[in-house]
Write an enzyme that holds these catalytic residues in place. Structure first.
Site, mmCIF file in Angstrom:
data_model
loop_
_atom_site.group_PDB
_atom_site.id
_atom_site.type_symbol
_atom_site.label_atom_id
_atom_site.label_comp_id
_atom_site.label_asym_id
_atom_site.label_seq_id
_atom_site.Cartn_x
_atom_site.Cartn_y
_atom_site.Cartn_z
ATOM 1 N N CYS A 77 0.818 -1.207 0.000
ATOM 2 C CA CYS A 77 0.000 0.000 0.000
ATOM 3 C C CYS A 77 0.859 1.268 0.000
ATOM 4 O O CYS A 77 2.066 1.226 0.164
ATOM 5 C CB CYS A 77 -0.938 0.001 1.200
ATOM 6 N N ALA A 80 2.955 1.875 3.054
ATOM 7 C CA ALA A 80 4.162 1.037 3.059
ATOM 8 C C ALA A 80 5.268 1.690 2.229
ATOM 9 O O ALA A 80 6.435 1.697 2.619
ATOM 10 C CB ALA A 80 3.847 -0.353 2.511
ATOM 11 N N ARG A 111 11.359 -4.730 6.838
ATOM 12 C CA ARG A 111 12.255 -4.518 5.699
ATOM 13 C C ARG A 111 13.666 -4.451 6.273
ATOM 14 O O ARG A 111 13.903 -3.747 7.234
ATOM 15 C CB ARG A 111 11.877 -3.209 5.013
ATOM 16 N N HIS A 210 6.000 6.397 -2.450
ATOM 17 C CA HIS A 210 7.349 6.893 -2.753
ATOM 18 C C HIS A 210 7.279 8.381 -3.110
ATOM 19 O O HIS A 210 8.066 9.178 -2.627
ATOM 20 C CB HIS A 210 7.944 6.170 -3.961
HETATM 21 FE FE1 CFM Z 1 13.183 0.524 -5.239
HETATM 22 FE FE2 CFM Z 1 12.625 -1.790 -5.486
HETATM 23 FE FE3 CFM Z 1 11.180 -0.181 -3.949
HETATM 24 FE FE4 CFM Z 1 13.652 -0.900 -3.247
HETATM 25 FE FE5 CFM Z 1 12.663 -2.887 -1.689
HETATM 26 FE FE6 CFM Z 1 11.658 -3.682 -3.963
HETATM 27 FE FE7 CFM Z 1 10.199 -2.151 -2.441
HETATM 28 MO MO1 CFM Z 1 10.685 -4.584 -1.709
HETATM 29 S S1 CFM Z 1 14.560 -1.163 -5.107
HETATM 30 S S2 CFM Z 1 12.671 0.991 -3.176
HETATM 31 S S3 CFM Z 1 14.498 -1.759 -1.448
HETATM 32 S S4 CFM Z 1 11.341 -0.250 -6.050
HETATM 33 S S5 CFM Z 1 12.805 -4.753 -2.555
HETATM 34 S S6 CFM Z 1 12.344 -3.761 -6.101
HETATM 35 S S7 CFM Z 1 9.568 -3.793 -3.537
HETATM 36 S S8 CFM Z 1 10.913 -2.660 -0.500
HETATM 37 S S9 CFM Z 1 9.266 -0.273 -2.816
#
Ligand code: CFM
Length: 597
Positions: A77, A80, A111, A210
């Protein structure tokens, strides 16, 4: 293969892709096999997200759209993506989740973004999990007072430099104004307090989180401290979160080369480092998906250019180091970088060759997040393995097809929901790091800024690209392709392993890592070798090799004598057991007045 690492061409085709030892299915037929189960409306949508690749002309993929209800997705989500991914790793600020305990608990150390206190920054709050523990009362009468009290209480206990507050779904639904609470607290406590409206439902996945996090970090932290580090060749590593110690590995490698890291956003990072990261000279971007917004905003406001790098895979690591050296255009630095690459490769090569002798021709499939589904293909390629299918959970079209498609991406209602900050050059602090002549010279030498070609251009023609893969599709993929390993997440790890296929958890790395840079590559090669070549997988009979009889497919047979015996024991126990309350009622039943009389 690349001239950079002197890899032998044996086992690779003319385009540099590893040759698969097994015969692969016809892509279109495999695609059809995956799609045919869906009702027409669902199929129409999934068709756009499941494509045969063409690296020369990547087809348009359906991405960053809502998951169809009922499909088992790997996505997370918005909360997260904000609290867990981008800001959570800052180790010396307090992170308070305003919401029910479940949301908080879920974000507690799940994480593996590691941090270790340093002598000059001895504080690490990451092992704490703070929440306002919203209950029915606050959901009905509002939770602002409870939030204000929580901030005060947290401050009294820890005296942090800053506090970040994160909104969960119910906060958005009832309309608590977390930003006003934060503003008042900031004034009252005299420290930096800011909030994130990152309610879980805000976007179609963690990707929206993000963006919200990038906006907040940029507004509330970047630029607060105008004290550049004294070292030369200063860079920030963006989109690197130190999972399993990756950032430490990259940091050590850069240091060896004489390159100084001002800040890593946001793996093992302190508040102060973020506040002064705008004083650095170059942003190198690891995970484009999670942090491209920050890279762009910093360039516009402070004149800090950015380039895409990748430290996953030996060849890619060497390429990235050379690119950084090229940017600084310093002979001594370039020589040092070559020296370090030669040293590191001398150690890595024998390990790589040894592992490749056992892994070449094997196949992999990768379904991870928004960047690893792409990056990890390079590690497999280094040991002669071909990625036959790959995809992201929540990436956007540019992560698949390359940044040149950005102008043609449709802005839908879901993405319009996320604030797009209006950023202007800072009147006093905007400082271009290169003159236009220098930029032209760099470009003439093949250097490119703000570049990301995406996953598809680096995947072999006709491999499968699947966005937001469902469990059904993963099961079909195993049945049709029999990949030797799948890199994925915890939600499907055990589904995959029940099929007799090893699954490497590429979010938290299971308990392994680091896998970045040269030392990390050696770790990865050894681990993949162990996982694929262990005999344990041969002891399992995957369900696709068994007859379609459900009684048989469930294991040794649901009517086997062992199962019969278990059922009898359970039935006996159920008969003998009576809940206390029911037993008491039964006893007292005779004394109860008859309601009909
Ligand atoms: Fe970038 Fe990723 Fe992500 Fe990531 Fe991660 Fe991820 Fe993620 Mo899991 S590199 S920041 S450190 S998009 S592994 S492939 S899914 S937490 S949001």
């Amino acid at each position: 293969m690349s001239e950079n690492t002197d890899l032998p061409a044996e086992g690779y085709d003319s385009e540099g892709f590893p040759l698969a030892a097994a015969t692969l299915p016809v892509t279109e037929a495999a695609r059809e096999e995956m799609l045919k189960i869906y009702p027409a409306k669902t199929r129409k949508k999934r068709e756009k997200q499941l494509l045969a690749n063409d690296p020369a002309k990547p087809p348009e993929i359906g991405a960053n759209t809502r998951t169809i209800p009922g499909i088992i997705t790997q996505r997370g989500c918005t909360y997260a993506g904000c609290r867990g991914v981008v800001i959570g790793p800052i180790h010396d600020i307090l992170h308070i989740t305003h919401g029910p305990i479940g949301c908080s608990y879920y974000s507690w150390l799940t994480r593996r973004n590691l941090a270790r206190p340093k002598s000059d920054q001895p504080v690490n709050y990451l092992q704490y999990c703070m929440t306002t523990d919203m209950t029915e009362e606050e959901i009905i009468f509002g939770g602002e007072k409870k939030l204000a009290a929580a901030i005060r209480e947290a401050y009294a206990m820890f005296k942090p430099k800053a506090i970040a507050v994160y909104a969960t779904c119910p906060v958005g639904l009832i309309g608590d104004d977390i930003h006003s609470v934060c503003r008042v607290a900031k004034e009252e406590l005299g420290i930096n307090v800011f909030g994130f409206s990152c309610e879980g439902y805000k976007g179609v996945s963690q990707s929206a989180g993000h963006h919200i996090a990038n906006n907040g970090v940029f507004k509330h932290m970047v630029g607060l401290l105008d004290e550049p580090d004294p070292e030369p060749f200063r860079i920030n590593v963006l989109g690197e979160y130190n999972i399993g110690g990756d950032a430490w590995e990259i940091d050590a490698l850069l240091k060896k080369c004489g390159i100084h890291v001002t800040a890593t956003l946001s793996g093992d990072i302190s508040y102060e480092q973020i506040c002064k990261c705008h004083t650095s000279d170059l942003n190198i971007v690891m995970c484009h998906r999670s942090i491209n917004y920050m890279a762009e905003m910093m360039e516009t406001k402070y004149g800090l250019p950015w380039i895409k790098v990748n430290f996953i895979g030996a060849e890619q690591t060497a390429k990235s180091l050379r690119k950084i050296a090229q940017f600084f255009a310093d002979r001594k630095l370039s020589d040092r970088v070559e020296e370090v690459i030669a040293q590191e490769m001398a150690v890595l090569r024998p390990i790589q060759e040894d592992v490749r002798s056992r892994l070449k021709g094997k196949t992999a499939a990768l379904f991870v997040g928004g960047s690893r589904g792409h990056h990890y293909q390079h590690l497999f390629k280094d040991v002669g393995m071909l990625t036959v299918a790959a995809g992201y959970e929540f990436a956007h079209r540019d992560d698949y097809e390359g940044r040149q498609v950005l102008p043609s991406i449709k802005i839908d209602a879901d993405s319009r929901n996320i604030e797009q900050l209006e950023v202007e050059p800072d009147p006093t602090r905007f400082r271009p790091r290169k003159t236009s002549e220098q930029i032209e010279a760099l470009k003439a030498g093949g250097f490119s800024f703000q570049d990301y070609d995406g996953m598809m251009r680096e995947m072999k023609k006709s491999t499968l690209v699947i966005d937001d893969i469902s469990h059904h599709e993963i099961e079909k993929l195993i049945e049709l392709y029999h990949p030797d390993i799948i890199g994925s997440g915890i939600k499907d790890k055990f589904v995959i392993e029940k099929f007799g296929v090893p699954c490497k958890q590429l979010h938290s790395y299971d308990y392994g890592g680091p896998y970045a840079a040269f030392t990390g590559a050696a770790n990865f090669f050894r681990e993949i070798d162990r996982m694929i070549n262990t005999k344990v997988w041969k002891l399992l009979t995957p369900s696709w090799k068994q007859p379609a009889d459900p009684a048989v497919a469930m294991g040794p047979g649901i009517d086997s004598p062992a199962n019969q015996a278990i059922r009898e024991v359970v039935a006996g126990l159920a008969k003998a057991w009576k809940p206390k309350k029911a037993a008491a009622e039964e006893e007292g039943e005779a004394n109860l007045p008859n309601p009909d009389s």
